[in-house]
Design a protein around this motif. Structure first.
Motif, mmCIF file in Angstrom:
data_model
loop_
_atom_site.group_PDB
_atom_site.id
_atom_site.type_symbol
_atom_site.label_atom_id
_atom_site.label_comp_id
_atom_site.label_asym_id
_atom_site.label_seq_id
_atom_site.Cartn_x
_atom_site.Cartn_y
_atom_site.Cartn_z
ATOM 1 N N SER A 86 11.002 31.885 51.501
ATOM 2 C CA SER A 86 11.652 32.810 52.758
ATOM 3 C C SER A 86 12.661 32.008 53.450
ATOM 4 C CB SER A 86 10.473 32.981 53.804
ATOM 5 O OG SER A 86 9.392 33.730 52.969
ATOM 6 N N ALA A 87 12.862 30.692 53.021
ATOM 7 C CA ALA A 87 13.993 30.177 53.911
ATOM 8 C C ALA A 87 15.041 30.094 52.733
ATOM 9 C CB ALA A 87 13.507 28.632 54.008
ATOM 10 N N GLY A 88 15.116 30.830 51.522
ATOM 11 C CA GLY A 88 16.059 30.932 50.600
ATOM 12 C C GLY A 88 16.238 29.921 49.607
ATOM 13 N N GLU A 89 15.197 29.060 49.417
ATOM 14 C CA GLU A 89 15.291 27.992 48.380
ATOM 15 C C GLU A 89 14.352 28.385 47.129
ATOM 16 O OE1 GLU A 89 16.609 25.271 48.863
ATOM 17 O OE2 GLU A 89 17.184 25.723 51.086
ATOM 18 N N ASN A 90 15.082 28.264 45.951
ATOM 19 C CA ASN A 90 14.370 28.539 44.687
ATOM 20 C C ASN A 90 13.749 27.544 43.900
ATOM 21 O OD1 ASN A 90 16.377 26.793 43.450
ATOM 22 N ND2 ASN A 90 17.614 28.253 42.460
ATOM 23 N N GLY A 91 13.645 26.239 44.494
ATOM 24 C CA GLY A 91 12.719 25.206 43.999
ATOM 25 C C GLY A 91 13.303 24.584 42.700
ATOM 26 N N LEU A 92 14.759 24.610 42.393
ATOM 27 C CA LEU A 92 15.197 24.001 41.151
ATOM 28 C C LEU A 92 16.832 24.050 41.344
ATOM 29 C CD1 LEU A 92 15.024 23.434 38.193
ATOM 30 C CD2 LEU A 92 15.272 25.971 37.733
ATOM 31 N N LEU A 93 16.982 22.771 40.733
ATOM 32 C CA LEU A 93 18.803 22.779 40.587
ATOM 33 C C LEU A 93 18.859 22.732 39.280
ATOM 34 C CD1 LEU A 93 21.622 22.372 41.699
ATOM 35 C CD2 LEU A 93 21.337 19.924 42.064
ATOM 36 N N THR A 94 19.747 23.623 38.731
ATOM 37 C CA THR A 94 19.950 23.792 37.106
ATOM 38 C C THR A 94 21.508 23.490 37.302
ATOM 39 O OG1 THR A 94 18.376 25.175 36.596
ATOM 40 C CG2 THR A 94 20.181 24.905 35.031
ATOM 41 N N LYS A 95 22.019 22.773 36.193
ATOM 42 C CA LYS A 95 23.419 22.498 36.144
ATOM 43 C C LYS A 95 23.719 22.602 34.466
ATOM 44 C CE LYS A 95 23.958 19.103 39.966
ATOM 45 N NZ LYS A 95 24.127 17.472 39.879
ATOM 46 N N LEU A 96 24.899 22.694 34.170
ATOM 47 C CA LEU A 96 25.885 22.305 33.291
ATOM 48 C C LEU A 96 26.696 20.919 33.591
ATOM 49 C CD1 LEU A 96 27.470 25.672 31.719
ATOM 50 C CD2 LEU A 96 25.198 24.524 30.937
ATOM 51 N N LEU A 97 26.544 19.874 32.785
ATOM 52 C CA LEU A 97 27.058 18.729 33.152
ATOM 53 C C LEU A 97 27.936 18.386 31.911
ATOM 54 C CD1 LEU A 97 25.609 15.536 34.928
ATOM 55 C CD2 LEU A 97 26.858 15.316 32.844
ATOM 56 N N SER A 98 29.014 17.975 32.039
ATOM 57 C CA SER A 98 30.136 17.766 31.228
ATOM 58 C C SER A 98 30.862 16.322 31.282
ATOM 59 C CB SER A 98 30.991 18.752 30.706
ATOM 60 O OG SER A 98 32.143 18.318 29.917
ATOM 61 N N THR A 99 30.501 15.273 30.361
ATOM 62 C CA THR A 99 31.202 13.768 30.926
ATOM 63 C C THR A 99 32.353 13.794 30.060
ATOM 64 O OG1 THR A 99 29.772 13.018 28.935
ATOM 65 C CG2 THR A 99 29.108 12.831 31.473
ATOM 66 N N ASP A 100 33.529 13.217 30.556
ATOM 67 C CA ASP A 100 34.758 13.082 29.844
ATOM 68 C C ASP A 100 35.047 11.370 29.943
ATOM 69 O OD1 ASP A 100 35.168 15.706 29.162
ATOM 70 O OD2 ASP A 100 36.611 16.230 30.777
ATOM 71 N N GLU A 101 34.117 10.777 30.768
ATOM 72 C CA GLU A 101 34.130 9.231 30.812
ATOM 73 C C GLU A 101 32.607 9.055 30.915
ATOM 74 O OE1 GLU A 101 35.822 7.554 34.217
ATOM 75 O OE2 GLU A 101 35.509 9.455 35.463
ATOM 76 N N ARG A 102 32.142 7.772 30.786
ATOM 77 C CA ARG A 102 30.687 7.413 31.021
ATOM 78 C C ARG A 102 30.317 7.621 32.439
ATOM 79 N NH1 ARG A 102 28.432 3.249 32.736
ATOM 80 N NH2 ARG A 102 30.286 1.984 32.632
ATOM 81 N N LEU A 103 29.155 8.198 32.581
ATOM 82 C CA LEU A 103 28.668 8.249 33.762
ATOM 83 C C LEU A 103 28.173 7.081 34.366
ATOM 84 C CD1 LEU A 103 28.070 10.159 36.359
ATOM 85 C CD2 LEU A 103 26.227 11.091 34.970
ATOM 86 N N PHE A 104 28.617 6.869 35.860
ATOM 87 C CA PHE A 104 27.913 5.474 36.060
ATOM 88 C C PHE A 104 26.403 5.325 35.851
ATOM 89 C CE2 PHE A 104 29.442 8.522 39.430
ATOM 90 C CZ PHE A 104 28.127 8.979 39.647
ATOM 91 N N VAL A 105 26.003 4.047 36.066
ATOM 92 C CA VAL A 105 24.636 3.625 36.121
ATOM 93 C C VAL A 105 24.074 3.865 37.430
ATOM 94 C CG1 VAL A 105 23.130 1.770 35.695
ATOM 95 C CG2 VAL A 105 24.800 1.805 34.097
ATOM 96 N N HIS A 106 23.068 4.690 37.374
ATOM 97 C CA HIS A 106 22.464 5.086 38.564
ATOM 98 C C HIS A 106 20.958 5.289 38.551
ATOM 99 C CE1 HIS A 106 23.455 9.042 36.815
ATOM 100 N NE2 HIS A 106 22.752 9.534 37.841
ATOM 101 N N SER A 107 20.379 5.717 39.546
ATOM 102 C CA SER A 107 18.948 6.127 39.771
ATOM 103 C C SER A 107 18.425 7.201 40.648
ATOM 104 C CB SER A 107 18.075 4.835 39.977
ATOM 105 O OG SER A 107 16.652 5.233 39.722
ATOM 106 N N HIS A 108 17.518 7.835 40.919
ATOM 107 C CA HIS A 108 17.392 8.816 41.857
ATOM 108 C C HIS A 108 16.035 8.248 42.685
ATOM 109 C CE1 HIS A 108 20.572 11.027 40.216
ATOM 110 N NE2 HIS A 108 19.818 11.218 38.960
#
Length: 343
Positions: A86-108
């Motif tokens: 009811s607040a407008g949230e769909n519970g999911l984030l979907t992406k297309l992700l395309s790397t033209d260089e190495r994506l940095f080392v990270h965590s969540h």
């Protein structure tokens, strides 16, 4: 035009992201690459980038943001009138992700870490489906440490920005189109150049970066999400990820006809994805909110209310009230959904 309950989604690529990419999205969609720093296409998104300002939110063909459309009709879109729907949230984030260089080392961070440290109520577990590999590339991902890393060593890598040391301590895994990976919150990772992924995530944009130098717009404070160093780095899994666990992170379920559930059961509390391969008869998918990425083939996606033509590079949003989806035999799709109790 017939209201089929299926909405085509155009590209939604936030600008000025901190790494180069987007050529794979351009190839997939058959459109020009807007510029070198639009590596992500937010699909059916009710999630903003971390900086806010509405960036990343999907706008529908009728001009409304998806977030406001869901808030006005949560049952039609999601099949529930829960507080988040009811607040407008769909519970999911979907992406297309395309790397033209190495994506940095990270965590969540995990949900628990995010709540404990004032980052919101949702952390970020994610999973990847490898959609395409650029010609001439040697595609790989970095996933987890191959040995135990001491807190002082992790801190030293961060302070010295010793990228060679952090990368050498990680599992480097060659990949091919169709491969899948589940990446639990806390597991450090990176993505090599030349990859295009369908990425499912918890609906937030929180990242803690071990590596940030050389990437525009990033600095020490943003890498740590504004937290003291040791607090932020405590969100990163330092324990080794053994080979048996790596194998489990790449598991998929047994196919039922044309349909195969992607990702291990550990992903189920967060989201779900199905691969629909070509076959000799229609595939029938259950009703429910879904983001549909057409990987290959041409044909129709039909509901009780009508049909839409599908071809490679097109992306659709299916409303819950569209009902069951019938998928033509020639189509090869990835179908992404929130967890059944997430909305």
């Amino acid at each position: 035009m017939t209201d089929t309950g299926i909405i085509e989604l155009q590209a939604n690529q936030p600008e000025a992201r901190p790494y180069r990419g987007g050529s794979g999205i351009a190839r997939f969609r058959g459109e020009p690459q807007p510029d070198a720093f639009r590596p992500e296409d937010f699909l059916g998104s009710t999630t903003e980038v971390h900086a806010g300002g509405g960036v990343g939110l999907t706008r529908l063909p009728d001009g409304r943001q998806l977030r406001e459309a869901i808030a006005a009709d949560p049952i039609g879109f999601l099949g529930t009138a829960s507080p988040s729907a009811s607040a407008g949230e769909n519970g999911l984030l979907t992406k297309l992700l395309s790397t033209d260089e190495r994506l940095f080392v990270h965590s969540h961070p995990s949900d628990e870490f995010a709540r404990e440290h004032g980052l919101g109520c949702t952390g970020k577990t994610e999973s990847w489906f490898v959609l395409d590999v650029a010609e001439g590339s040697e595609p790989y991902v970095l996933l987890g440490f191959s040995r135990e890393v001491a807190p002082a060593e992790l801190a030293d890598w961060f302070e010295q920005q010793d990228v060679a040391a952090m990368v050498s301590a990680m599992h480097r895994i060659p990949v091919a189109p169709g491969d899948t990976f589940h990446v639990p919150a806390g597991v450090p990772h990176g993505i090599g150049p030349g990859l295009t992924l369908v990425e499912l995530q918890q609906p937030t944009d929180l990242s803690i970066l071990l590596e940030y130098t050389g990437f525009p717009g990033l600095d020490r404070d943003s890498a740590l999400l504004g937290m003291p160093r040791d607090r932020a780095l405590s969100a990163i899994r330092r324990a080794a990820v053994p080979h048996a666990e790596l194998a489990a992170l790449r598991e998929n379920r047994t196919a039922l006809g044309r349909v195969q559930r992607l990702f291990p059961a550990a992903a189920d509390p967060f989201y779900a994805a199905e691969r629909v391969r070509p076959g000799s008869a229609d595939a029938i998918l259950r009703a429910g909110f879904a983001i549909i990425v057409v990987r290959a083939g041409s044909g129709e996606i039909r509901t009780a209310r009508g049909a839409v033509a599908a071809a490679p590079g097109r992306v659709f949003l299916a409303r819950h009230d569209a009902g069951e989806l019938r998928i033509d035999p020639a189509l090869d799709l990835v179908v992404c959904r929130p967890a059944e109790d997430a909305a």
